[in-house]
Design an enzyme around this catalytic site. Structure first.
Site, PDB file in Angstrom:
ATOM      1  N   CYS A   1     -36.208  64.677  39.546  1.00 29.71           N
ATOM      2  CA  CYS A   1     -35.948  66.108  39.427  1.00 29.71           C
ATOM      3  C   CYS A   1     -37.248  66.781  39.811  1.00 29.71           C
ATOM      4  O   CYS A   1     -38.227  66.709  39.066  1.00 29.71           O
ATOM      5  CB  CYS A   1     -35.540  66.510  38.012  1.00 29.71           C
TER       6      CYS A   1
ATOM      7  N   CYS B   1     -37.981  70.107  37.305  1.00 29.86           N
ATOM      8  CA  CYS B   1     -38.485  69.898  35.937  1.00 29.86           C
ATOM      9  C   CYS B   1     -38.181  68.471  35.482  1.00 29.86           C
ATOM     10  O   CYS B   1     -38.955  67.557  35.756  1.00 29.86           O
ATOM     11  CB  CYS B   1     -37.925  70.949  34.971  1.00 29.86           C
ATOM     12  N   SER B   2     -37.036  68.258  34.809  1.00 34.53           N
ATOM     13  CA  SER B   2     -36.736  66.925  34.286  1.00 34.53           C
ATOM     14  C   SER B   2     -35.238  66.730  34.122  1.00 34.53           C
ATOM     15  O   SER B   2     -34.804  66.056  33.195  1.00 34.53           O
ATOM     16  CB  SER B   2     -37.459  66.723  32.957  1.00 34.53           C
ATOM     17  N   CYS B   3     -34.428  67.319  35.011  1.00 39.77           N
ATOM     18  CA  CYS B   3     -32.976  67.174  34.911  1.00 39.77           C
ATOM     19  C   CYS B   3     -32.614  65.693  35.053  1.00 39.77           C
ATOM     20  O   CYS B   3     -33.171  64.984  35.886  1.00 39.77           O
ATOM     21  CB  CYS B   3     -32.280  67.997  35.998  1.00 39.77           C
TER      22      CYS B   3
END
Lengths: 108, 218
Positions: free
Chosen positions: B117, B120-122
């Site tokens: 991602c 961000c941190s999906c």
């Protein structure tokens, strides 16, 4: 802490609480996951600084900003409550659960 | 914690002094936030506890591993999974938040897939749980795109030079999972035994499924 599995995805209880708050507020309709990802993406790219890890500290910062923007929780009120929690902690003997009701100033 | 003791002289006088507890600043802040949101009726403490318990104990890569193992043994399921992952995953009773639109990409000898991602941190929570720390780090976000082969080498994965690497960028709307290649020598294994060979990293694409002996296969 030697067992390799199962491993908690959270390094500390507050990380788990932040995660749960964000999920619960998203489900309550306060923001969509896209809005959340965009806001988190901004937090981890502070102006003039290098990109940061999208850790739970950044989740907390992002959540505070979204709540302030939406008029749910302003910084002054949060500061006061944070201080109340600190006082409650100091008034709680070691090993006992810390409750906001233990704040000797009773400000909350 | 131990360094809190020993500074102040008057702490050996019995139980009635002000030797209280401490909260780290971030702990106090999160408690403040939570108590305010509870007070305003936005969240329910019991629901928060249930959420934490669910992600600490129930949701994790073992769920994605079941999906992979099913796809390995059932070609019709594999086709449904690659065509439209969300309902295929739901067939196994797996789904929910963070997995509203899942896409599964299949590794082959020609193409290795890897997920990142970049924003961000999906991450596909329903099948993999919450992401590992390195997945959320800027180094992985940047390098997965620029130098995926180098990243794979750091994870101990050396692919043939002829294997193409495809990098998929997960977002809040679309979250990717990798269907790793089935290891050789697993023809006689049960679905359950196969699932035990499927690691989290194999489903992110930074690893491969384990060989039956427990070692990572090339």
């Amino acid at each position: 802490m030697t067992a390799p599995e199962p491993q908690s995805p959270f390094a500390a209880p507050w990380e788990a609480q932040v995660f749960a708050l964000v999920v619960a507020l998203q489900e309550a309709g306060l923001f969509t996951w896209s809005e959340w990802a965009d806001a988190l993406g901004r937090t981890i790219r502070p102006e003039g600084e290098g990109e940061q890890a999208a850790d739970y500290g950044c989740w907390l910062q992002t959540l505070e900003r979204l709540l302030a923007e939406r008029g749910v929780a302003d910084a002054a009120r949060l500061d006061a409550l944070t201080a109340a929690w600190q006082r409650a902690a100091h008034a709680t003997p070691h090993g006992q659960p810390i409750l906001l009701a233990n704040d000797p100033a009773g400000a909350a | 914690m131990a360094h809190d003791h020993g500074h102040s002289a008057p702490h050996h006088h019995g139980g009635d002094h002000d030797h209280g507890s401490d909260l780290a600043p971030v702990e106090a802040r999160v408690r403040a936030l939570e108590s305010l949101l509870v007070e305003k009726g936005y969240v329910d403490p019991a629901a928060l506890d249930a959420l934490v318990e669910m992600y600490e104990t129930k949701v994790g890569p073992h769920l994605g591993a079941r999906v992979v193992a099913r796809a390995w043994v059932d070609p019709a399921y594999r086709e449904r999974l690659l065509a439209d992952a969300t309902p295929a995953i739901a067939e196994l009773g797996i789904g929910g938040r963070g997995g509203e639109h899942m896409v599964v990409v299949e590794n082959t000898p020609e193409t290795h897939n890897m997920v990142v991602c970049t924003l961000c941190s999906c991450y596909p929570w329903p099948v993999l749980g919450l992401p590992p720390v390195w997945y959320k780090a800027p180094a992985y976000r940047a390098r997965a795109v620029i130098d995926p082969r180098g990243v794979l080498e750091e994870f101990g994965v050396a692919l043939p030079a002829t294997t193409r690497i495809a990098v998929w960028d997960s977002t809040a709307e679309t979250r990717f999972m990798v269907l790793p290649m089935r290891p050789a020598g697993t023809e006689g294994l049960t679905e359950e035994a196969l699932a035990s060979l499927v690691t989290r990293d194999a489903m992110i694409g930074t690893g491969l499924a384990l060989a039956p002996g427990g070692k990572s296969k090339p």
